[in-house]
Design a protein around this motif. Structure first.
Motif, PDB file in Angstrom:
ATOM      1  N   GLY A  99     -20.544  -9.522 -30.723  1.00 13.18           N
ATOM      2  CA  GLY A  99     -21.020  -8.518 -29.781  1.00 13.18           C
ATOM      3  C   GLY A  99     -19.993  -8.117 -28.744  1.00 13.18           C
ATOM      4  N   ASN A 100     -18.762  -8.682 -28.865  1.00 16.30           N
ATOM      5  CA  ASN A 100     -17.660  -8.335 -27.952  1.00 16.30           C
ATOM      6  C   ASN A 100     -18.017  -8.563 -26.479  1.00 16.30           C
ATOM      7  OD1 ASN A 100     -15.934  -7.480 -30.071  1.00 16.30           O
ATOM      8  ND2 ASN A 100     -17.004  -5.509 -30.154  1.00 16.30           N
ATOM      9  N   GLY A 101     -18.616  -9.709 -26.194  1.00 11.07           N
ATOM     10  CA  GLY A 101     -18.925 -10.053 -24.821  1.00 11.07           C
ATOM     11  C   GLY A 101     -17.684 -10.429 -24.033  1.00 11.07           C
ATOM     12  N   ASN A 102     -17.827 -10.533 -22.713  1.00 11.28           N
ATOM     13  CA  ASN A 102     -16.734 -10.901 -21.821  1.00 11.28           C
ATOM     14  C   ASN A 102     -16.462 -12.398 -21.944  1.00 11.28           C
ATOM     15  OD1 ASN A 102     -15.189 -11.691 -19.536  1.00 11.28           O
ATOM     16  ND2 ASN A 102     -15.850  -9.873 -18.435  1.00 11.28           N
ATOM     17  N   TYR A 103     -15.259 -12.747 -22.435  1.00  9.74           N
ATOM     18  CA  TYR A 103     -14.951 -14.166 -22.654  1.00  9.74           C
ATOM     19  C   TYR A 103     -14.849 -14.927 -21.345  1.00  9.74           C
ATOM     20  CZ  TYR A 103     -12.799 -18.466 -24.235  1.00  9.74           C
ATOM     21  OH  TYR A 103     -12.549 -19.797 -24.475  1.00  9.74           O
TER      22      TYR A 103
END
Length: 283
Positions: A71-75
């Motif tokens: 989901g390309n979340g903020n790492y």
């Protein structure tokens, strides 16, 4: 011939009040003793002050760009939940080292000769470590805010996350106390802590999503208490939580899983540590 009169020595101290009251006082005295030692040797706080800063910066700016979340979340926001677990778990080897050091220097032998609760030595150590864990949580949260981590929920949710993390960390200190009871040198305790607790941290969703692991390793990570803690804190903070999409009981109910793991560890390791301490006292 008159007999010499020998002056009587001071009367032995008689404990007034119930045994529970004295046990609480013993725990408080030994907790203060551990905290006083930290004031004299502040470098012992490196594991909850310097180490979290190093690991957060290392994972954010060295490994962060190479890790992709579903989901390309903020790492950066994903990382802090795992860092809380790692920081708290890493205090357990410190507990083991402190217990072995006290026993090897003869300090615990002096405690055994006193009319005090046998559990007070261990309880005082664990409470002092809990207070240092609070420092570690504050440092981790502070450096997290500096690198872009944010809490997207309410104050009560955030407090619940921190409280759950500290409960988990406190349970882990009793595992460290057990380790300190069976090892014979601080060096052995430090090495054993590295061998046991480091793999537990990395074979989890603390730093990488479980979905990125090999299929045979994923069930191990899903049932790892560290994964449950990371998922629970991310849930409370409103941070990216890819584990929520995994159809596994610990990942679907991380708060219950962390609570259960913590209660289980306390129920097993706290009585076991006291038993091992008493056995050493008889020996």
């Amino acid at each position: 011939m008159t007999a010499a009169t020998v002056p009587a020595g001071p009367a032995p101290r008689v404990r007034s009040g119930g045994s529970f009251t004295w046990a609480v006082k013993d725990v408080w005295v030994l907790t203060r003793r551990s905290l006083a030692r930290i004031r004299r040797e502040p470098e012992t706080l490196a594991d909850v002050t310097i180490q979290p800063i190093i690991f957060v910066l290392l994972f954010c700016y060295v490994f962060g760009n190479a890790i992709r979340l579903p989901g390309n979340g903020n790492y950066h926001e994903y990382l802090i939940g795992g860092m809380l677990g790692m920081g708290l778990a890493q205090t357990a080897p410190g507990t083991a080292v402190a217990m072995v050091s006290d026993m090897s220097t003869g300090l615990v032998d002096r405690f055994r000769s006193l009319p005090m609760s046998r559990a007070a030595v261990l309880a005082g150590r664990s409470i002092a470590d809990l207070l240092t864990q609070v420092i570690g949580v504050i440092v981790t949260a502070g450096v997290g805010l500096a690198v872009g981590w944010r809490i997207h929920t309410g104050v009560l949710d955030a407090l619940a996350a921190f409280g759950l993390a500290l409960l988990f960390g406190y349970a882990f200190t009793w595992a460290g106390a057990c380790l300190g009871m069976v090892l014979r040198s601080p060096e052995a305790a430090q090495q054993a802590g590295f061998i046991i607790f480091l793999p537990l941290t990395f074979i989890s969703s603390a730093f990488v999503p479980v979905q990125a692991m090999p299929g045979w390793l994923q069930p191990v990570a899903e049932w790892n208490p560290m994964s449950s803690l990371a998922a629970a804190t991310r849930h409370y903070f409103g941070n990216p939580n890819p584990a929520a999409a995994i159809h596994s009981w610990p990942m679907e109910h991380p708060v219950l899983a962390v609570t259960g793991w913590s209660v289980l560890m306390l129920a097993v390791f706290a009585p076991l540590a006291v038993h091992l301490y008493r056995r050493k006292a008889r020996g």
